[in-house]
Enzyme design. Structure first.
Site, short mmCIF file in Angstrom:
data_model
loop_
_atom_site.label_atom_id
_atom_site.label_comp_id
_atom_site.label_asym_id
_atom_site.label_seq_id
_atom_site.Cartn_x
_atom_site.Cartn_y
_atom_site.Cartn_z
N TYR A 188 -8.26 -1.72 68.76
CA TYR A 188 -6.98 -2.00 68.10
C TYR A 188 -6.04 -0.83 68.33
O TYR A 188 -6.48 0.32 68.38
CB TYR A 188 -7.23 -2.20 66.59
CG TYR A 188 -5.98 -2.50 65.82
CD1 TYR A 188 -5.29 -3.69 66.03
CD2 TYR A 188 -5.47 -1.59 64.90
CE1 TYR A 188 -4.12 -3.96 65.33
CE2 TYR A 188 -4.30 -1.86 64.20
CZ TYR A 188 -3.63 -3.05 64.42
OH TYR A 188 -2.47 -3.33 63.73
N GLY A 241 -23.22 -8.05 67.40
CA GLY A 241 -22.31 -8.08 66.24
C GLY A 241 -21.73 -9.48 66.10
O GLY A 241 -20.51 -9.65 65.97
N ALA A 244 -19.13 -3.37 64.06
CA ALA A 244 -18.34 -2.51 63.17
C ALA A 244 -19.33 -2.06 62.11
O ALA A 244 -19.84 -2.88 61.35
CB ALA A 244 -17.19 -3.28 62.55
N ASP A 273 -31.20 -3.76 63.55
CA ASP A 273 -30.27 -2.67 63.87
C ASP A 273 -30.01 -2.58 65.37
O ASP A 273 -30.85 -2.11 66.13
CB ASP A 273 -30.85 -1.36 63.34
CG ASP A 273 -29.93 -0.19 63.61
OD1 ASP A 273 -28.78 -0.41 64.07
OD2 ASP A 273 -30.35 0.95 63.36
N ALA A 274 -28.82 -3.01 65.77
CA ALA A 274 -28.46 -3.05 67.20
C ALA A 274 -28.48 -1.66 67.84
O ALA A 274 -28.59 -1.54 69.06
CB ALA A 274 -27.07 -3.66 67.37
N LYS A 291 -12.35 4.94 69.43
CA LYS A 291 -11.86 3.90 70.35
C LYS A 291 -11.47 4.50 71.70
O LYS A 291 -11.58 3.84 72.73
CB LYS A 291 -10.68 3.15 69.72
CG LYS A 291 -11.06 2.33 68.48
CD LYS A 291 -12.09 1.26 68.78
CE LYS A 291 -12.37 0.35 67.60
NZ LYS A 291 -13.46 -0.60 67.84
N TYR A 330 -5.32 5.18 61.90
CA TYR A 330 -6.11 4.43 62.88
C TYR A 330 -6.05 5.07 64.26
O TYR A 330 -6.94 5.85 64.64
CB TYR A 330 -5.66 2.95 62.91
CG TYR A 330 -6.75 2.08 63.52
CD1 TYR A 330 -7.61 1.34 62.72
CD2 TYR A 330 -6.95 2.05 64.89
CE1 TYR A 330 -8.63 0.60 63.27
CE2 TYR A 330 -7.97 1.31 65.45
CZ TYR A 330 -8.81 0.58 64.64
OH TYR A 330 -9.83 -0.14 65.19
N VAL A 361 -8.01 -10.18 59.04
CA VAL A 361 -8.80 -9.86 57.85
C VAL A 361 -10.28 -10.03 58.19
O VAL A 361 -10.72 -11.13 58.52
CB VAL A 361 -8.45 -10.79 56.67
CG1 VAL A 361 -9.23 -10.40 55.43
CG2 VAL A 361 -6.96 -10.78 56.39
N THR A 362 -11.01 -8.94 58.16
CA THR A 362 -12.47 -9.00 58.32
C THR A 362 -13.06 -8.01 57.31
O THR A 362 -12.32 -7.23 56.70
CB THR A 362 -12.94 -8.58 59.73
OG1 THR A 362 -12.63 -7.20 59.92
CG2 THR A 362 -12.32 -9.41 60.83
P1 NAD Z 1 -16.94 -7.43 61.08
O1 NAD Z 1 -17.19 -6.51 59.95
O2 NAD Z 1 -16.33 -8.75 60.79
O3 NAD Z 1 -18.30 -7.68 61.91
C1 NAD Z 1 -19.14 -6.65 62.28
C2 NAD Z 1 -20.40 -7.19 62.95
O4 NAD Z 1 -21.25 -6.06 63.27
C3 NAD Z 1 -21.26 -8.10 62.06
O5 NAD Z 1 -21.79 -9.14 62.85
C4 NAD Z 1 -22.40 -7.19 61.59
O6 NAD Z 1 -23.62 -7.85 61.29
C5 NAD Z 1 -22.57 -6.34 62.84
N1 NAD Z 1 -23.27 -5.07 62.60
C6 NAD Z 1 -22.84 -3.99 61.89
N2 NAD Z 1 -23.77 -3.01 61.96
C7 NAD Z 1 -24.79 -3.47 62.72
C8 NAD Z 1 -26.02 -2.93 63.17
N3 NAD Z 1 -26.40 -1.68 62.86
N4 NAD Z 1 -26.82 -3.72 63.94
C9 NAD Z 1 -26.46 -4.97 64.28
N5 NAD Z 1 -25.29 -5.54 63.90
C10 NAD Z 1 -24.48 -4.80 63.12
O7 NAD Z 1 -16.04 -6.60 62.13
P2 NAD Z 1 -14.77 -6.95 63.03
O8 NAD Z 1 -13.54 -6.60 62.29
O9 NAD Z 1 -14.90 -8.29 63.66
O10 NAD Z 1 -14.92 -5.81 64.16
C11 NAD Z 1 -15.54 -6.04 65.40
C12 NAD Z 1 -14.84 -5.20 66.45
O11 NAD Z 1 -13.49 -5.64 66.58
C13 NAD Z 1 -14.77 -3.70 66.09
O12 NAD Z 1 -14.94 -2.94 67.25
C14 NAD Z 1 -13.34 -3.56 65.58
O13 NAD Z 1 -12.84 -2.23 65.71
C15 NAD Z 1 -12.62 -4.52 66.51
N6 NAD Z 1 -11.29 -4.94 66.06
C16 NAD Z 1 -11.11 -5.39 64.77
C17 NAD Z 1 -9.83 -5.74 64.34
C18 NAD Z 1 -9.57 -6.21 62.93
O14 NAD Z 1 -8.39 -6.29 62.53
N7 NAD Z 1 -10.61 -6.57 62.17
C19 NAD Z 1 -8.74 -5.67 65.24
C20 NAD Z 1 -8.97 -5.26 66.55
C21 NAD Z 1 -10.25 -4.89 66.94
#
Ligand code: NAD
Length: 394
Positions: free
Chosen positions: A225, A48, A140, A111-112, A244, A235, A274-275
């Site tokens: 989170y 990811g 994600a 697809d991971a 989680k 959440y 923000v993502t």
């Molecule tokens: P993001 O949407 O920015 O990135 C998701 C990544 O997953 C991307 O690289 C995408 O290509 C990859 N991906 C999705 N499906 C895939 C698949 N089937 N095969 C291969 N790659 C795949 O997400 P993010 O917000 O950085 O989230 C990443 C982790 O961090 C998650 O576990 C999320 O719960 C956690 N997290 C996020 C936040 C937040 O506020 N965004 C806070 C705390 C924790």
């Protein structure tokens, strides 16, 4: 082609190649500015890796610690007249910049969750790196096709047990309104665990261990989170929170699996940023817009790269013992969760309306961060210039 942002709901369906590259460079510059991390990871797999926390993890490893990296992601390449997804441009830029630095940067776009991609990655690591000492699991995804059953599970973001109504914001229009979410069915709860829980993380680590690709004392991390109570129904206590909890449970099993290597498996609790993933969750964007306002005013603001740099420099590779909370989790959310920050957020939460949104929250900062995810609004980019969509061909 001249590329402009086209926002549809909580996604932007276009992305700017030069802007995405500038965003990647910005994160690289931040990490470089912090100096070289001694005793950091050497060979890193990021699952990811193309956006958000995973992208920052890959950047912090490569440019903070001079690590070779393998990245796994699912992104759409460019086609005639249609830009690629932002993550594809991020990875194209990252790979180029890492190679310029003399670092190995290998990627698998697929697809991971599939067995085929796991095999491809295993072949790549055994051919190019021999082993990895850090595996970051940062997926994600809205769905997962199970490798054994072939069933496609879809994750939902819903409360559990009873319906929930609270404020949310239409970021694009700047309208604060109530949203009601009905409780998830048992099947939806299980599907969300299947997608966002830890089964796939465990499958990855088992596959790497069986192929003898984990170095002694290898570490693996997955991100999670918690946040404040205002977000709990949607959440922490909702379907995603259930997934989680499964992640945390799997961390223990994975750590047992890594015992012969003296390895570690941990969940890191990161702050809200923000993502693409977080912008899809109701209620959360309004919370983040208010949080940004409060944390910026207190000089505490952090994005993905600041968080991951702290994770590496102050937690994982600081030379001392790894500190956990009572449930064995690494905590990076202590600034977000500070009582003075949360008291202020809770006060604003009660008062915020469409009329005072700009004044009481940092909705502008939220919008800018959101557009930046797709390569828009970066300094030094001429957005009026014809842009080549097929970056690596240049
Ligand atoms: P993001 O949407 O920015 O990135 C998701 C990544 O997953 C991307 O690289 C995408 O290509 C990859 N991906 C999705 N499906 C895939 C698949 N089937 N095969 C291969 N790659 C795949 O997400 P993010 O917000 O950085 O989230 C990443 C982790 O961090 C998650 O576990 C999320 O719960 C956690 N997290 C996020 C936040 C937040 O506020 N965004 C806070 C705390 C924790």
């Amino acid at each position: 082609m001249i590329i402009r942002p086209k926002v549809r709901g909580f996604v932007c369906v276009t992305a700017h190649p030069d802007g995405c590259a500038a965003h990647v460079r910005e994160e690289i510059d931040y990490v470089r500015g912090k100096g070289r991390l001694e005793n950091g990871p050497r060979n890193v797999l990021v699952i990811g890796s193309s956006a958000g926390y995973g992208l920052s993890s890959r950047i912090a490893a490569a440019f903070g610690s001079h690590a070779n990296t393998v990245g796994v992601y699912l992104e759409r390449p460019p086609a005639e007249g249609k830009p690629a997804t932002a993550g594809w441009y991020n990875m194209a830029a990252f790979e180029q910049l890492a190679r310029n630095e003399g670092l190995y940067a290998g990627s698998v776009n697929g697809d991971a969750f599939s067995t085929g991609v796991k095999k491809e990655v295993i072949d790549l690591i055994s051919r190019e790196l021999g082993s990895v000492d850090l595996v970051v699991y940062s997926l994600a995804s809205p769905r997962r096709t199970h490798p054994e059953t072939g069933w496609t599970h879809k994750s939902v973001i819903k409360p559990i047990g009873r319906s929930f109504t609270d404020k949310t914001v239409d970021v694009d229009k700047g309208i604060v309104h109530d949203v009601t979410l009905e409780p998830a069915s048992q099947e939806e709860i299980e599907d969300t665990v299947a997608v966002m829980g830890g089964e796939d993380w465990e499958l990855w680590i088992r596959a790497l261990a069986e192929a003898n690709l984990l170095a002694p004392e290898a570490a693996t991390l997955a991100y999670s989170y918690i946040g404040p109570e205002v977000t709990w129904p949607i959440y922490h206590n909702g379907t995603i929170g259930g997934a989680k909890a499964d992640l945390l449970h799997r961390a223990q099993r994975i750590e047992d699996l890594l015992k012969p290597l003296n390895g570690r498996a941990r969940v890191s609790i990161n702050k809200a940023v923000v993502t693409q993933a977080s912008s899809a969750i109701p209620v959360v964007p309004l919370y983040i817009a208010i949080l940004f306002k409060v944390m910026k005013a207190k000089g505490l603001h952090e994005g993905c790269i600041e968080q991951v740099h702290r994770l590496f420099a102050d937690r994982l590779y600081h030379g001392g013992a790894l500190e956990f909370d009572e449930e064995g989790r690494i905590r990076l959310d202590e600034r977000e969760m500070r009582a003075d920050v949360q008291d202020e957020v809770a006060r604003i939460w009660k008062e915020v309306t469409t009329g005072n949104l700009t004044e009481l929250s940092d909705i502008e900062g939220y919008r800018n961060e959101f557009l930046k995810l797709f390569g828009f609004g970066l300094a030094g980019i001429d957005y009026e210039r014809e842009t080549d969509l097929l970056v690596p061909a240049r």
